[in-house]
Design an enzyme around this catalytic site. Structure first.
Site, PDB file in Angstrom:
ATOM      1  N   LYS A  83      34.423 -24.066  -9.811  1.00  0.00           N
ATOM      2  CA  LYS A  83      34.381 -23.588 -11.195  1.00  0.00           C
ATOM      3  C   LYS A  83      35.755 -23.009 -11.542  1.00  0.00           C
ATOM      4  CE  LYS A  83      31.030 -21.033 -14.008  1.00  0.00           C
ATOM      5  NZ  LYS A  83      29.940 -20.043 -13.945  1.00  0.00           N
TER       6      LYS A  83
HETATM    7  O1  G3P Z   1      27.699 -18.524 -16.064  1.00  0.00           O
HETATM    8  C1  G3P Z   1      28.207 -17.558 -16.923  1.00  0.00           C
HETATM    9  C2  G3P Z   1      27.533 -17.415 -18.222  1.00  0.00           C
HETATM   10  O2  G3P Z   1      26.265 -17.954 -18.186  1.00  0.00           O
HETATM   11  C3  G3P Z   1      27.636 -16.024 -18.761  1.00  0.00           C
HETATM   12  O3  G3P Z   1      26.494 -15.532 -19.342  1.00  0.00           O
HETATM   13  O4  G3P Z   1      25.101 -13.764 -20.362  1.00  0.00           O
HETATM   14  O5  G3P Z   1      27.260 -13.148 -19.226  1.00  0.00           O
HETATM   15  O6  G3P Z   1      27.275 -14.329 -21.408  1.00  0.00           O
HETATM   16  P1  G3P Z   1      26.544 -14.113 -20.117  1.00  0.00           P
END
Ligand code: G3P
Length: 218
Positions: A83
């Protein structure tokens, strides 16, 4: 649409996996921090029981450092996806890894043109963050439709991995708009089972079956 679980919490991954809801796993530095365990140890444990792709994020800001980390991550499991953040250095690294047929996931993507750049670099997955766009007053899901159209226009193989998913409607919209994968926290996966009419229906079946079983025994 494939379901990935967006966590580095091994217990959560096991729980979702037992229900057949884990086609893959995505992690990031914040999720590793939240899990509170060693990075390598955590990924190795996930790899020991998950056969699908596991995204592991590089921490370097330059291409050379990213490639070095990628080499190390590849030794942590059989289906590691590297990633890499959306940046010029990141795309240099994605191009080199893709030439070597190493799978990549380009992350922190917020615009359709960033997704196009990632696809042109040869990314296996691109991760648009829909929830974080909603947070700043945009319609995050609009981005998914735009990326789908661009990838279809030019027959890119890069998969749209809908990320920053916060609730079941994000998943519904992802499926309707042609997202290839949604990566989702356990809480949201569990919400997919819920419907008040399902609860009511099950309750009625149990009630009726008890009465019927009572009569059959009498
Ligand atoms: O994989 C990272 C992404 O899904 C982040 O999610 O909820 O931190 O915006 P969030």
């Amino acid at each position: 649409m494939e379901f990935f679980i967006d966590t580095a919490d091994v217990d959560e991954i096991r729980k979702a996996n037992e229900m057949g809801l884990v086609d893959g796993v995505t992690t990031n530095p914040s999720l590793i921090k939240k899990a509170g365990r060693d990075h390598e140890e955590t990924i190795r444990e996930i790899s020991s029981f998950i056969n699908g792709p596991i995204s592991v994020e590089t921490l370097s800001e330059d291409c050379e450092g990213m490639l070095k980390e990628a080499e190390e991550y590849m030794t942590w499991g059989n289906n590691i996806v590297i990633k890499i953040v959306m940046s010029p250095e990141g795309m240099k690294a994605v191009r080199q890894l893709s030439e070597r047929r190493i799978k990549t996931n380009v992350t922190v993507v917020f615009s359709p043109l960033q997704a196009l750049v990632a696809a042109k670099a040869g990314a296996t997955y691109v991760s648009p963050f829909v929830g974080r766009l909603d947070d700043v007053g945009h319609q995050g899901m609009d981005l998914i439709g735009q990326i789908r159209q661009i990838f279809d226009n030019y027959q890119f193989d890069t998969k749209i991995l809908v990320a920053s998913v916060r609730h079941p409607v994000h998943m519904l919209d992802s499926a309707l708009l042609g997202g290839d994968v949604a990566t989702v926290p356990l809480k949201t996966l569990m919400q997919l089972f819920n419907h008040p009419l399902t609860d009511k229906g099950i309750e009625q079946f149990i009630k009726d079956s008890k009465e019927w079983a009572g009569k059959a025994l009498a």
